[in-house]
Each structure stands twice: as C-alpha cells, then as structure tokens.
Design an enzyme around this catalytic site. Structure first.
Site, PDB file in Angstrom:
ATOM      1  N   ILE A  59      30.657  45.217  50.257  1.00 39.57           N
ATOM      2  CA  ILE A  59      29.584  45.283  49.365  1.00 39.57           C
ATOM      3  C   ILE A  59      29.066  44.024  48.935  1.00 39.57           C
ATOM      4  O   ILE A  59      29.520  42.984  48.335  1.00 39.57           O
ATOM      5  CB  ILE A  59      30.306  45.908  47.886  1.00 39.57           C
ATOM      6  CG1 ILE A  59      31.215  47.213  48.234  1.00 39.57           C
ATOM      7  CG2 ILE A  59      29.473  46.053  46.812  1.00 39.57           C
ATOM      8  CD1 ILE A  59      30.263  48.173  48.570  1.00 39.57           C
ATOM      9  N   PRO A  60      27.730  43.729  49.228  1.00 43.14           N
ATOM     10  CA  PRO A  60      27.062  42.486  48.960  1.00 43.14           C
ATOM     11  C   PRO A  60      26.664  42.399  47.528  1.00 43.14           C
ATOM     12  O   PRO A  60      25.404  42.318  47.108  1.00 43.14           O
ATOM     13  CB  PRO A  60      25.704  42.676  49.731  1.00 43.14           C
ATOM     14  CG  PRO A  60      25.668  44.253  49.932  1.00 43.14           C
ATOM     15  CD  PRO A  60      26.906  44.931  49.669  1.00 43.14           C
ATOM     16  N   CYS A  61      27.776  42.191  46.833  1.00 41.82           N
ATOM     17  CA  CYS A  61      27.414  41.775  45.462  1.00 41.82           C
ATOM     18  C   CYS A  61      26.944  40.673  45.139  1.00 41.82           C
ATOM     19  O   CYS A  61      25.970  40.536  43.884  1.00 41.82           O
ATOM     20  CB  CYS A  61      28.805  41.849  44.737  1.00 41.82           C
ATOM     21  SG  CYS A  61      30.127  40.691  45.737  1.00 41.82           S
ATOM     22  N   HIS A  62      26.880  39.726  45.909  1.00 48.25           N
ATOM     23  CA  HIS A  62      25.909  38.301  45.913  1.00 48.25           C
ATOM     24  C   HIS A  62      24.563  38.446  46.133  1.00 48.25           C
ATOM     25  O   HIS A  62      23.721  37.801  45.603  1.00 48.25           O
ATOM     26  CB  HIS A  62      26.431  37.581  46.831  1.00 48.25           C
ATOM     27  CG  HIS A  62      26.378  37.821  48.325  1.00 48.25           C
ATOM     28  ND1 HIS A  62      27.467  38.457  48.847  1.00 48.25           N
ATOM     29  CD2 HIS A  62      25.363  37.745  49.133  1.00 48.25           C
ATOM     30  CE1 HIS A  62      27.167  38.850  50.134  1.00 48.25           C
ATOM     31  NE2 HIS A  62      25.878  38.403  50.315  1.00 48.25           N
ATOM     32  N   ARG A  63      24.268  39.924  46.563  1.00 49.56           N
ATOM     33  CA  ARG A  63      22.832  40.243  46.765  1.00 49.56           C
ATOM     34  C   ARG A  63      22.136  40.591  45.479  1.00 49.56           C
ATOM     35  O   ARG A  63      20.955  40.711  45.111  1.00 49.56           O
ATOM     36  CB  ARG A  63      22.559  41.264  47.896  1.00 49.56           C
ATOM     37  CG  ARG A  63      22.175  40.696  49.307  1.00 49.56           C
ATOM     38  CD  ARG A  63      21.960  41.924  50.053  1.00 49.56           C
ATOM     39  NE  ARG A  63      23.041  41.558  51.226  1.00 49.56           N
ATOM     40  CZ  ARG A  63      23.263  42.458  52.374  1.00 49.56           C
ATOM     41  NH1 ARG A  63      23.119  43.604  52.003  1.00 49.56           N
ATOM     42  NH2 ARG A  63      24.059  41.983  53.205  1.00 49.56           N
TER      43      ARG A  63
END
Length: 99
Positions: A59-63
């Site tokens: 999960i690319p939460c940093h995106r």
DNA sequence: TGTCCGCGGGTGT
DNA sequence: ACACCCGCGGACA
C-alpha cells in the site's frame, strides 16, 4: 491500538484498494480517494485508514498526499520519508523505461 | 499566512 | 454509548 481482530472495515479496504491502484510515481490526494469511495468529506478517515494499513509494502501510503500539494504526513510530520520514497519511485520509473 | 471548525470513521473506555 | 483521536480540507481572520 489493539486491533485484536486485525480485521479492517469495508471503508478501510476501499481506501487501501484505491491507494494500491495508484500508479508508480503518481500521487493522489486524500480527498481524491475519499471521493473515489463515495465519501468526499472523509479525507480524514482516509488518512487514518492509510496510517493503519496492515500492508505498508503493497500500500503506497506515501503516494497519498494532501490536496494542496503538501505531502501531508507520513510518520507524524516527517514528510521527509515521503519525499525520499517518491523520489525513489521516480528512479524506479526511469529503470523501467531503460529496460 | 495562521487559526478554527466541520466532516467521517476508528479505537479506547 | 460516549469521548477523544487523525497522515485533511476548506473557510475565515
């Protein structure tokens, strides 16, 4: 946070799924996802959902950033992580292009 | 530019 | 059931 059941609610999954759909190097805003799941005013809940995401690797939460363009927050207010990760993704994109 | 309120859902008590 | 929390967003001063 106990989360003894480790089971996320439907809302959480919706957020995580949308986040996972974000293309490499691309970014989305909390509101964008919120609207995507049908709750345009739940940007807050979206951020919280990403925070508790059980699969930070997929999960690319940093995106996910703020609507105003700021990185928002990643671990508290250390947006440095996001910047580095996003920059890293840019390199990954470049690598794909090379290949 | 800085601060406050509202919105939506989660978790803890 | 109630209260407080959160990685926001937008309005207002």
């Amino acid at each position: 946070m106990k989360t003894k059941k480790s089971k996320l609610t439907k809302f959480q999954w919706q957020v995580l799924k949308e986040a996972a759909k974000i293309p490499l190097g691309q970014t989305r805003s909390y509101k964008w996802i919120a609207k995507k799941i049908g709750l345009p005013k739940s940007a807050r809940a979206v951020g919280q959902a990403l925070k508790i995401n059980p699969y930070p690797l997929i999960i690319p939460c940093h995106r996910v950033i703020k609507e105003n363009g700021a990185l928002g927050g990643y671990m508290g207010k250390n947006t440095t992580r996001k910047e580095k990760l996003l920059n890293l993704e840019k390199e990954i994109q470049n690598n794909f292009r090379k290949i």
